[in-house]
Scaffold this active site. Structure first.
Site, short mmCIF file in Angstrom:
data_model
loop_
_atom_site.label_atom_id
_atom_site.label_comp_id
_atom_site.label_asym_id
_atom_site.label_seq_id
_atom_site.Cartn_x
_atom_site.Cartn_y
_atom_site.Cartn_z
N GLU A 2 52.02 35.51 57.11
CA GLU A 2 52.07 36.57 58.17
C GLU A 2 50.71 36.17 57.45
OE1 GLU A 2 49.76 39.51 58.17
OE2 GLU A 2 49.93 40.65 56.47
N CYS A 19 43.81 42.08 57.88
CA CYS A 19 43.98 40.78 58.52
C CYS A 19 43.80 41.12 60.22
CB CYS A 19 45.56 40.33 58.17
SG CYS A 19 46.59 41.23 58.49
#
Length: 792
Positions: A265, A299
């Site tokens: 990720e 993110c």
């Protein structure tokens, strides 16, 4: 100041959260924290890495840096604990996960304060978002543990899982990683970020209190070097990493050929699309949550504001007014909106990007809010009307700064949204359900929020596409990432057949009879000569020349990929795909005798050739039936939302087929991919390349659109390397020798495409349990999570 004065000014008074418990906890440990290995703490006497309060500069504690010895000890402890832990019933593991959730819940305030001290995020975010969601993950996965046998029949845990987490959501990222790993029966070695290790250490103490068996969870401290030791350790079966794309690439290269499972990720530069018919006030609040939440250190932050031209100025006017009301300051003050950047180094990186952007001519607008004299603070802001090619429009700033660009049409919005190497998340704002869902469908992102942003839940899959990584965390999809189909028959190493790829010079008679049998590539629905013009002799079992096959190269692969890209419409209609595949089965049945004869000529016995063709026909029927049945899910998450997991094709996928069962293996690799809407560039077995020739007619007479399947022959590993390195190829399925599998995994790090290999082991292609089924369909798709407003 009187109450009347306060009501007139609406100024917030100070509302500090007490830090006594957290400070007492640190003092009781002498400000030195150790590793947690095999159920006990060690190494505190070697603690040299300073852990800073980013809001004040105060040193909160010191931690040691784990080297090879400590990592070896942690992995050994996890490996020793795995047999017993994995043999527990799901109910028994569920009780431990439940106990962890209850322990966190009882200490929610303590963990919230410790997190804000360590990370710099506002206490209201820690208390209202981070810690409750971490607790939710352990409750949610206690349920998965209890239901594992019925929900994942025929699956088993992987073994020791190495997990490396970032500093932006320290305890939440720990929960995302540890909870599913334990629920599935794995054991763990986790490394928290060296900037934010405090809650991980407090969590380890909670595990002792909960009575978790020794070695099931191990936590080692350190920087990137420690993380690399975990990733490379030969006894680690899976690596789960959240962090930068650059480090994700290194992990992909480091694990190539190791057989380790990966969940990556990675970074993002997420579009925040505001249409002309959006509720502008709601969208402005969305920006607050999208880019100024957690100081922009997220993110999936909505850092690219794409505004429809008609409302751009009105929106920015409202955004400026709202930005000036952001309260920036002490993270432990409950009235603070934005806290401190995690470190001086991260603040310096942000400021360097802002200086470079201003030097390029871009205008930065920032809040006029006063900054504290101590600590690492950056005022919220945005660049107005920034072109898509600007550095700040492409690079992840990871701070409270957005960039804005305008668009006119939905098509232009999609083009701008997808104009990035990343594909983690997107946010769409529109009161028109048609426009909102069209944008959600067309934006390349793993998560799409409609009229919302930054909503998370343990019951919703989270993860990215493109260079934002692969794999999902949360929900059923996250659980499956920690399981594998239970081991079947032992597989032998694959031994590729020797092939002489010397270019044919015309001095040897080739093929039976007088008819020339010179095969071509199949690209874009038509036969095409290889770019180099050369062919090699395909030989039978006794060395006799059977025909000629192209010696293809980089340009042939490029042409095939371009043809596949043009066939994107194939993904649109599952029923139509099913019809084409059923038609394909009809045409294979009509050519059964020819296909059997071709296999016999290639050296397969007549009985085996007949069985192979019949099994190919069965497999076509199976995937034709599944083309419109491999559905997504609606997950139970937040009230007033439908959380959809939509299965999407990967895109263009390379296929490299083995020598064994030359027809069946090739079709078994192609069929699940095209059934799910992908387009394929396939490299048949070099030793049996001529088997592809009769497939041209099958494809042509089955209404398969040109470009959906492309067949390119030549040297297996040379062509596989081109596919692995190609940025427009979204996935690669490789069946060949172990060294070839390792090579394509390493090369795939360029655009972080999903690679699925045989690990150099032969497969029984006639066995339905291993050579077809759910695992194949899952590898042929990626999940997009869409959050839709729903209900009252």
């Amino acid at each position: 100041m009187s109450i009347k004065d306060i009501m007139e000014s609406m100024d917030y008074g100070p509302a500090p959260e007490a830090v006594t418990d957290a400070k007492v906890w640190l003092a009781a440990r002498g400000g030195r924290l150790g590793h947690f290995i095999d159920g006990s703490f060690s190494g505190a006497d070697q603690a040299v890495i300073e852990v800073e309060n980013p809001a004040t500069g105060e040193i909160l504690a010191r931690i040691p840096a784990a080297g090879q010895a400590e990592v070896d000890a942690a992995v050994a402890a996890a490996k020793a604990a795995f047999p017993r832990w994995s043999r527990l019933t799901g109910f028994e593991r569920a009780q431990y996960l439940y106990a962890i959730a209850r322990g966190l819940q009882k200490r929610e305030r303590f963990f919230s304060v410790l997190e804000s001290l360590d990370n710099g995020k506002p206490i209201r975010e820690s208390r209202n978002a981070d810690i409750p969601l971490a607790i939710r993950h352990f409750y949610h996965h206690a349920g998965w543990a209890a239901a594992l046998d019925s929900e994942f029949p025929g699956h088993e845990p992987l073994g020791v899982c190495g997990q490396v987490i970032p500093w932006n959501f320290p305890l939440l990222m720990l929960a995302w990683k540890i909870a599913p790993a334990l629920a599935a029966g794995n054991t763990v070695v986790l490394k928290p970020a060296d900037l934010t290790p405090l809650t991980a250490t407090a969590f380890a103490e909670l595990l002792c209190e909960a009575g978790l068996p020794k070695g099931v969870v191990n936590i080692v401290h350190g920087g990137g070097e420690t993380g690399a030791l975990i990733v490379r350790h030969p006894d680690v079966a899976k690596v789960a990493f959240t962090g930068s794309t650059a480090v994700g690439r290194e992990i992909r290269r480091a694990t190539a050929g190791s057989g380790k499972r990966l969940t990556l990720e990675l970074g993002g530069k997420s579009p925040f699309i505001v249409c002309a018919d959006a509720d502008l006030d709601a969208a402005v609040e969305g920006v607050v949550d999208g880019i100024w939440f957690n100081q922009g250190e997220v993110c999936c932050a909505g850092s690219r504001l794409l505004l429809q031209e008609g409302i751009a100025e009105r929106f920015l006017t409202r955004l400026r007014a709202r930005m000036d009301k952001i309260r920036l300051g002490d993270p432990l003050d409950k009235s603070t909106d934005m806290g401190a950047i995690v470190s001086g180094r991260q603040k310096a990186r942000i400021e360097a990007l802002l200086r470079d952007a201003r030097a390029e001519g871009h205008t930065l607008e920032q809040s006029a809010c006063p900054l504290p004299t101590r600590g690492h603070f950056v005022a919220p802001g945005f660049f107005a009307d920034t072109e898509p090619a600007a550095t700040v429009s492409q690079v992840e700033i990871f701070g409270p700064i957005a960039v804005t660009t305008t668009f006119r049409t939905v098509d232009e919005a999609v083009s701008l949204a997808n104009n990035t190497a990343y594909g983690l998340a997107a946010s769409v704002w529109s009161e028109n359900v048609n426009a909102a869902t069209e944008l959600a469908a067309r934006v390349k992102a793993g998560v799409v929020w409609i009229n919302a942003t930054n909503i998370f839940d343990a019951g919703a899959p989270f993860g990215g596409m493109k260079e934002s990584g692969f794999g999902r965390e949360g929900a059923r999809e996250g659980m499956s990432a920690y399981l594998r189909p239970a081991g079947g028959k032992r597989r032998a190493a694959l031994e590729p057949a020797p092939v002489d790829l010397t270019a044919f010079t015309g001095t040897e008679a080739v093929g039976p009879g007088l008819i020339d049998r010179t095969m071509k590539n199949y690209i874009g629905g038509a036969q095409a000569r290889p770019d180099g013009g050369a062919s090699y002799v395909v030989r039978g079992r006794k060395g006799e020349a059977l025909g000629l096959a192209p010696i293809s190269g980089r340009k042939d692969i490029r042409n095939a990929v371009e043809a596949a890209l043009k066939a994107a419409g194939w993904a649109a209609n599952a029923h139509a795909r099913a019809q084409v595949l059923f038609f394909m089965a009809e045409n294979i049945a009509a050519r059964e005798a020819d296909l059997v004869a071709a296999l016999v000529q290639a050296g397969v016995s007549r009985a085996d050739a007949g069985a192979e063709v019949r099994k190919t026909l069965e497999r076509v029927f199976y995937y034709a039936g599944m083309a419109d049945k491999d559905d997504g899910r609606i997950h139970t998450t937040k009230p007033r939302h439908l959380t959809l997991s939509v299965k999407e094709p990967l895109g263009v996928v390379g296929v490299v087929a083995p020598d064994e069962a030359p027809l069946l293996s090739l079709m078994s690799l192609i069929l699940p991919l095209i059934a799910m809407g992908n387009r394929v560039v396939a490299v048949p077995s070099p030793a049996h390349a001529l088997i592809a020739q009769p497939l041209y007619q099958v494809f042509d007479t089955s209404d398969l659109p040109g470009g959906v399947v492309n067949l390119v022959t030549g040297e297996r590993d040379a062509l596989a390397a081109v596919l692995a390195d190609h940025d427009a190829v979204d996935g690669l399925w490789y069946h060949g020798p172990a060294e070839g599998a390792a090579r394509v995994e390493a090369l795939s790090a360029g655009n972080l495409k999903q690679v699925w290999t045989n690990g150099g082991l032969a497969l029984d292609w006639l066995d339905d349990a291993t050579a077809r089924g759910r695992d194949w369909l899952d590898h042929a798709t990626q999940v997009k999570t869409i959050w839709l407003p729903y209900g009252a």
